[in-house]
Structures are given as structure tokens and as C-alpha cells.
Design an enzyme around this catalytic site. Structure first.
Site, PDB file in Angstrom:
ATOM      1  N   LYS A  52       0.670  -1.186   0.017  1.00 34.06           N
ATOM      2  CA  LYS A  52      -0.421   0.402   0.041  1.00 34.06           C
ATOM      3  C   LYS A  52       0.998   1.118   0.151  1.00 34.06           C
ATOM      4  CE  LYS A  52      -3.796  -2.791   2.456  1.00 34.06           C
ATOM      5  NZ  LYS A  52      -4.150  -2.578   3.321  1.00 34.06           N
ATOM      6  N   GLN A  96      -5.093  -1.963   9.875  1.00 35.88           N
ATOM      7  CA  GLN A  96      -4.087  -3.215   9.562  1.00 35.88           C
ATOM      8  C   GLN A  96      -4.876  -4.201   9.938  1.00 35.88           C
ATOM      9  OE1 GLN A  96      -3.696  -4.218   6.216  1.00 35.88           O
ATOM     10  NE2 GLN A  96      -3.902  -6.026   6.389  1.00 35.88           N
ATOM     11  N   ASP A 119     -11.292   2.342   4.004  1.00 33.07           N
ATOM     12  CA  ASP A 119     -11.835   0.757   3.914  1.00 33.07           C
ATOM     13  C   ASP A 119     -13.815   0.669   3.494  1.00 33.07           C
ATOM     14  OD1 ASP A 119      -9.736  -1.531   3.737  1.00 33.07           O
ATOM     15  OD2 ASP A 119      -9.456  -0.736   6.384  1.00 33.07           O
TER      16      ASP A 119
END
Length: 291
Positions: A52, A96, A119
């Protein structure tokens, strides 16, 4: 059979985003800034977050990676999230997953401000998605939609079977494939570990989206001719013939299923690269929403 090439499409999307960022720079505007928090040293998570960060550099985003030890308490993590929520320089951020056992994942998701939840996991954003309102779509489902759209895979009136019901992929895909519009307007069946006679259901499907996480689960005899196969599964399987000692395998028995399918995503190189590309796209949207 045509491959739904996520690697190629994700590069196209990154090029498009990079062009947008270049325009922003030329106008003297602040470029998008994506932050990521990782707790602990999970190998797969570290690799994914590293990808990322590289992707941010590739398109001209600013990025911040915050590493916290596996002993981090829930209170400490929530404090860091609060800081990012209040930092006007950060347009969007992710935490994460998975998180260590001492931290309640749901509490963490709830703590992220919906306007920075790139997200798309916060209940407010998930609810808006379910109501067909403008919002952040979770990156993996967003990537699947983009693949279907760019390859012009027809979904209207089709029977879509989703294997798996996770909040990250299965459930949102079942909502999105049944919504009005394209891709969408299909009749959706959700299957899972307690579904009986699953082959009877999958063999009637025009489109199968498998997000089960069981290597080579979907066999050729479980699908009909010319079905569209989207493989979201990604599992490391031991393989002594490779340098790393393992290979990446999807939910689909690719070798045999690909002989019957009209479209199919490979693993790796299918849905995986699309997830990161759409996370960048969500961050670009978050930046645009602040203007």
C-alpha cells in the site's frame, strides 16, 4: 475463456489516479494522504501494508505508516485513531486486520471517523452502501465491481452465487450485486459453511464469487458452462518445488474450472491487485469530499 486481469486493470486505475494527482499538484492543491496503522508483526499484513505504501508513492500520494507493537492495548490504539481522526492533513486511514486478541476489532472500526474510513467498514458507511447511497465501498468488493464493469461482464438478470458471508467481502458483494445499476440487477444467493447441496446451487449460477478461503474448493463439476468465476480466496499452500517453499492458491481449481468458464480471475493477479487500487481510489474520493 477470458482472464479478468486484475494486475492490468489495477495499473490502469493507478495511472488514472496519478494523472488526477498531477493535476492537483499543478493547481497547488494538497495531494491525498493515506495513513495505515499496523499492530504486531504478522508477515502477510506487513507485506500487504508495504504494498500500500509503495502504491501511494506510485500515484503521488503522501503516506504514513504507523507501526505499533503486538502488546499494544486497545486504549493505546484508540488514542492513535483519535489523533488521526483529528489530523486535518490525513484524508483517510486504515487499521490493518487482523488485530491481536486483546483488542476488540469492532470497537476499533467504530472509532474510525466515517469520513476517513477508506476501508468502508464503519457501520455508517456499510449502511449507506446497503441503502445505495454515496459512500466508501469496501476495497475488495469495489475492485470486483470495477473488474466486471471494465470487462463489460453482463450482470443484469443473471443468477449470482456468493460463497462466503464475511463483512469484508461476502456480505457486501451480495448487496452490491443485487442493487439497481451496473454492475448489479442480478438475483443473488448467499452460500456458506452451513449451506446444504451447495453444488446444486453453484451449478445453476451465471456468476460465482467465492470468498471462502479454502484452497481449490470450487471444482469444474460445480459450475455450468460459460459461468463467470470471481476468485477472492488467497491461501499459502506448502510447495517444495518453489523457492519460497509455498505457492499462492485461490478458492477455485483454476486449471479445470477455467476450461468451462467464460471469464475467470487468476490467483494471484486477479482480485488482489484491485483491492489496493480501489483503496487508493477511496482515498482520492476522501480528499475530494473535503474540498
Amino acid at each position: 475463456m477470458q482472464l479478468l486481469d486484475g494486475k492490468k486493470v489495477s495499473e490502469d486505475i493507478k495511472n488514472e489516479i496519478a494523472a488526477e494527482v498531477a493535476k492537483m499538484k499543478a493547481k497547488g492543491e494538497k495531494v491525498p494522504h493515506l495513513a495505515a496503522i499496523i499492530v504486531g508483526n504478522d508477515g502477510a499484513s506487513l507485506t500487504y501494508v508495504g504494498s500500500k505504501v509503495k502504491a501511494c508513492e506510485r500515484v503521488g500520494f503522501e503516506s504514513t505508516l504507523i507501526k505499533m507493537p503486538s502488546t499494544t492495548s486497545e486504549t493505546e490504539l484508540l488514542k492513535k485513531i483519535k489523533e488521526l481522526n483529528e489530523d486535518s492533513n490525513i484524508d483517510g486511514f486504515i487499521v490493518q486486520l487482523p488485530l491481536p486478541p486483546q483488542i476488540d476489532t469492532q470497537e476499533v472500526i467504530m472509532a474510525i471517523h466515517p469520513s476517513k474510513d477508506v476501508d468502508g467498514f464503519h457501520p455508517e458507511n456499510f449502511g449507506k452502501m446497503a441503502l445505495d447511497m454515496s459512500t466508501f465501498i469496501p476495497a475488495t468488493p469495489f475492485g470486483i465491481l470495477e473488474l466486471l464493469e471494465r470487462y463489460n461482464v453482463q450482470t443484469q438478470g443473471k443468477h449470482t452465487v456468493v460463497i462466503g458471508r464475511s463483512h469484508i467481502v461476502g456480505r457486501p458483494m451480495s448487496i452490491l450485486m443485487g442493487r439497481k445499476g451496473f454492475p448489479g440487477n442480478s438475483t443473488v444467493t448467499v452460500t456458506h459453511t452451513h449451506t446444504k447441496n451447495i453444488t446444486q446451487i453453484t451449478s445453476q449460477a451465471d456468476i460465482i464469487i467465492s470468498a471462502l478461503g479454502v484452497p481449490n474448493y470450487l471444482k469444474a463439476e460445480m459450475i455450468k458452462d460459460d459461468a463467470v468465476i470471481i476468485d477472492v480466496g488467497i491461501t499459502r499452500v506448502a510447495d517444495d518445488t518453489t523457492e519460497k517453499g509455498y505457492k499462492i492458491v485461490g478458492d477455485v481449481d483454476f486449471e479445470n474450472v477455467s476450461k468451462k468458464a467464460s471469464y475467470i480471475t487468476p490467483v494471484p493477479g486477479g482480485v488482489g491487485p484491485m483491492t489496493i487500487a480501489m483503496l487508493l481510489k477511496n482515498t482520492l474520493i476522501a480528499r475530494a469530499n473535503k474540498k
